[in-house]
Design a protein around this motif. Structure first.
Motif, PDB file in Angstrom:
ATOM      1  N   PRO A 163       0.655  -1.331   0.185  1.00 25.55           N
ATOM      2  CA  PRO A 163      -0.041   0.251   0.302  1.00 25.55           C
ATOM      3  C   PRO A 163       0.874   0.922   0.174  1.00 25.55           C
ATOM      4  CG  PRO A 163       0.008  -1.176   2.453  1.00 25.55           C
ATOM      5  CD  PRO A 163       0.267  -2.074   1.056  1.00 25.55           C
ATOM      6  N   TYR A 164       1.985   1.101   0.564  1.00 26.74           N
ATOM      7  CA  TYR A 164       3.112   2.194   0.188  1.00 26.74           C
ATOM      8  C   TYR A 164       3.103   2.421  -0.820  1.00 26.74           C
ATOM      9  CZ  TYR A 164       2.933   2.390   5.553  1.00 26.74           C
ATOM     10  OH  TYR A 164       2.977   1.776   7.011  1.00 26.74           O
TER      11      TYR A 164
ATOM     12  N   LEU B  83      14.026   8.002 -12.284  1.00 26.33           N
ATOM     13  CA  LEU B  83      12.112   7.943 -11.757  1.00 26.33           C
ATOM     14  C   LEU B  83      12.193   9.480 -11.855  1.00 26.33           C
ATOM     15  CD1 LEU B  83      13.066   5.451  -9.398  1.00 26.33           C
ATOM     16  CD2 LEU B  83      11.846   5.467 -11.124  1.00 26.33           C
ATOM     17  N   SER B  84      10.260   9.903 -12.302  1.00 24.15           N
ATOM     18  CA  SER B  84       9.829  11.300 -11.854  1.00 24.15           C
ATOM     19  C   SER B  84       8.864  10.931 -10.855  1.00 24.15           C
ATOM     20  CB  SER B  84       9.353  11.229 -13.142  1.00 24.15           C
ATOM     21  OG  SER B  84       8.051   9.849 -13.534  1.00 24.15           O
ATOM     22  N   VAL B  85       9.519   9.922 -10.101  1.00 25.74           N
ATOM     23  CA  VAL B  85       8.132  10.153  -8.410  1.00 25.74           C
ATOM     24  C   VAL B  85       9.639  10.579  -7.767  1.00 25.74           C
ATOM     25  CG1 VAL B  85       6.725   8.341  -8.948  1.00 25.74           C
ATOM     26  CG2 VAL B  85       8.885   7.406  -8.523  1.00 25.74           C
TER      27      VAL B  85
ATOM     28  N   PRO C  77       7.608   3.256   0.361  1.00 25.75           N
ATOM     29  CA  PRO C  77       7.565   4.971   0.029  1.00 25.75           C
ATOM     30  C   PRO C  77       6.926   5.291   0.371  1.00 25.75           C
ATOM     31  CG  PRO C  77       7.618   2.425  -1.801  1.00 25.75           C
ATOM     32  CD  PRO C  77       7.705   2.091  -0.861  1.00 25.75           C
ATOM     33  N   GLY C  78       6.767   6.488   1.346  1.00 27.91           N
ATOM     34  CA  GLY C  78       5.402   7.081   2.225  1.00 27.91           C
ATOM     35  C   GLY C  78       6.663   6.866   3.640  1.00 27.91           C
ATOM     36  N   ALA C  79       6.500   5.587   3.515  1.00 29.07           N
ATOM     37  CA  ALA C  79       7.010   5.542   5.371  1.00 29.07           C
ATOM     38  C   ALA C  79       7.803   6.350   5.438  1.00 29.07           C
ATOM     39  CB  ALA C  79       7.193   3.989   5.465  1.00 29.07           C
ATOM     40  N   THR C  80       7.123   6.789   7.508  1.00 23.02           N
ATOM     41  CA  THR C  80       8.298   7.291   7.878  1.00 23.02           C
ATOM     42  C   THR C  80       9.493   6.391   9.088  1.00 23.02           C
ATOM     43  OG1 THR C  80       6.665   6.932  10.194  1.00 23.02           O
ATOM     44  CG2 THR C  80       6.694   8.921   8.410  1.00 23.02           C
ATOM     45  N   ALA C  81      10.050   6.938   8.945  1.00 22.69           N
ATOM     46  CA  ALA C  81      11.639   5.811  10.010  1.00 22.69           C
ATOM     47  C   ALA C  81      10.747   5.370  11.583  1.00 22.69           C
ATOM     48  CB  ALA C  81      12.514   7.253   9.683  1.00 22.69           C
TER      49      ALA C  81
ATOM     50  N   GLN D 259       2.136   6.238  -3.235  1.00 22.67           N
ATOM     51  CA  GLN D 259       3.220   6.840  -3.869  1.00 22.67           C
ATOM     52  C   GLN D 259       3.274   6.838  -5.128  1.00 22.67           C
ATOM     53  OE1 GLN D 259       6.802   5.482  -5.264  1.00 22.67           O
ATOM     54  NE2 GLN D 259       8.328   7.062  -4.053  1.00 22.67           N
ATOM     55  N   LEU D 260       2.676   6.078  -5.333  1.00 22.63           N
ATOM     56  CA  LEU D 260       2.165   5.813  -7.766  1.00 22.63           C
ATOM     57  C   LEU D 260       0.989   6.508  -7.737  1.00 22.63           C
ATOM     58  CD1 LEU D 260       3.079   4.978  -9.969  1.00 22.63           C
ATOM     59  CD2 LEU D 260       1.743   2.476 -10.096  1.00 22.63           C
ATOM     60  N   LEU D 261       0.286   6.377  -6.903  1.00 24.26           N
ATOM     61  CA  LEU D 261      -1.410   6.943  -7.416  1.00 24.26           C
ATOM     62  C   LEU D 261      -1.631   8.623  -6.848  1.00 24.26           C
ATOM     63  CD1 LEU D 261      -3.706   5.858  -8.328  1.00 24.26           C
ATOM     64  CD2 LEU D 261      -4.579   6.036  -5.572  1.00 24.26           C
ATOM     65  N   LYS D 262      -0.383   8.746  -5.914  1.00 22.96           N
ATOM     66  CA  LYS D 262      -0.472  10.499  -5.818  1.00 22.96           C
ATOM     67  C   LYS D 262       0.237  11.772  -7.568  1.00 22.96           C
ATOM     68  CE  LYS D 262       2.174  13.772  -2.484  1.00 22.96           C
ATOM     69  NZ  LYS D 262       2.798  14.037  -1.428  1.00 22.96           N
ATOM     70  N   ARG D 263       1.200  10.417  -7.677  1.00 24.44           N
ATOM     71  CA  ARG D 263       2.466  11.372  -8.774  1.00 24.44           C
ATOM     72  C   ARG D 263       1.388  10.675  -9.777  1.00 24.44           C
ATOM     73  NH1 ARG D 263       3.939  13.186 -12.046  1.00 24.44           N
ATOM     74  NH2 ARG D 263       6.357  14.002 -13.293  1.00 24.44           N
TER      75      ARG D 263
END
Length: 371
Positions: A79-80, A357-359, A280-284, A84-88
């Motif tokens: 899902p992460y 990459l463009s993301v 992608p998108g997950a915080t540390a 990311q893909l869907l946002k871009r």
């Protein structure tokens, strides 16, 4: 609809597609098949949604622009990355699905109805594979199919798969640029770990999708993350026990064959069960805390690798992605903190996203537990 009636009903679709194949060329895919392809296909179907990671290296401005259908496992299992893909590229949410997350769920009728002029399948995986019975039907429909592989033998097949995709999509230049980047970084790792005697290499265990399954331990043998462990200078302790790329061992086996280093992979959790939340998108902080919860499970917490703080987590999707070189660098850094001091996987990742990459690369892709 019977399979025979389905095949016989493809004549009209086949005739239409043959016109599109008037200008074609022949390539050899990863299954050793010679396949005639149209030049510059514009309607591409992906047997796995995660093949979009490779498309993003080639159709850099918009990796969705040619995709007219794909398997639905990406959204459900990562899902992460999906977010990311869907946002871009919001149009990713409108791409038709050919199935859910298994080959059995794939509809050949749906594939034909989408009228692809190229289908990209994996040798193994969540979509149609090299032994799929639907291959004949797609051939009868005039749909060329090529097989690639980042999953079964990632270190052996990433370069030829990228070359094949470059040829198939008319992106030879982009493919060669990435291959040069990929090979140069792998060679740097090889030079660091090659001098280490086999007896001095760390013994490693990888738990695939740790916590997602009801019981321990889903793992990797010869192939997949097992190949990445070897490339990074480690010894996979189940390589002789799990003959294929993926398999399972018991907790008793793991406790009696204590690894020097424990690695958890992840991308999601399941209701009622912990998982490694990373990608992608997950915080540390989220990734580190989710790893800590996994390391506290009965049995796992008894591992000497956990007690000695030699336990780590990494993004599962590296196992089916041409970005696997990042995982190799991160693993080598964990295996050899001093010897591999010159490796900087974060910088390599930044270069990957900047050049190819463009993301954006925001997210967490490898982690230690929370302190």
């Amino acid at each position: 609809m019977t399979f025979r009636r389905f095949v016989s009903g493809l004549a009209i679709v086949s005739a239409l597609l043959l016109c599109a194949h008037a200008s074609a060329r022949v390539v050899t895919d990863l299954a050793g098949r010679q396949v005639e392809l149209p030049d510059h296909p514009q309607r591409v179907l992906l047997g796995e949604g995660r093949f979009v990671f490779a498309m993003a290296l080639l159709d850099r401005e918009n990796p969705i622009q040619r995709i007219i259908g794909w398997q639905g496992e990406l959204k459900a299992q990562d899902p992460y990355a999906w977010g990311q893909l869907l946002k871009r590229f919001p149009q990713a949410g409108q791409v038709p699905l050919i199935g859910k997350s298994s080959e059995a769920s794939v509809s050949p009728e749906k594939i034909v109805s989408l009228r692809p002029d190229l289908a990209i399948f994996g040798l193994t995986g969540h979509g149609p594979t090299r032994n799929t019975p639907m291959l004949r039907a797609l051939h009868e429909a005039g749909i060329p199919v090529i097989f690639i592989d980042f999953r079964d033998k990632p270190l052996l097949h990433t370069v030829p798969s990228m070359k094949l995709l470059g040829q198939a999509l008319g992106r030879e230049k982009e493919a060669e640029q990435y291959i040069e980047f990929y090979q140069s970084h792998l060679e740097q790792v090889r030079q660091i770990v090659a001098p280490v005697p086999q007896a001095e290499r760390p013994r490693v265990f990888v738990e695939m999708l740790a916590g997602v399954w009801p019981a321990c331990c889903h793992t990797t043998g010869n192939g997949s993350y097992g190949d990445m462990v070897q490339a990074a200078g480690g010894v996979n302790i189940v390589a002789g026990l799990v003959p294929g790329a993926l398999g399972d061992v018991s907790m008793e086996y793991l406790l009696s064959h204590q690894p020097d280093i424990y690695i958890a992979t992840g991308s999601r959790s399941e209701p009622g069960r912990d998982g490694l939340l990373i990608g992608p998108g997950a915080t540390a902080a989220l990734s580190a805390s989710s790893l800590s919860a996994l390391l506290a499970r009965p049995g796992i917490r008894e591992l000497e690798a956990v007690k000695s703080q030699r336990a780590f987590g990494i993004w599962h999707a590296f196992y089916n992605s041409p970005y696997n070189v990042l995982a190799v660098e991160a693993l080598a850094k964990w295996f050899y903190p001093q010897r591999a001091a010159a490796l900087h996987p974060e910088a390599t990742q930044a270069e990957l996203y900047r050049r190819f990459l463009s993301v954006d690369g925001q997210g967490t892709y490898w982690t230690a537990p929370a302190k």
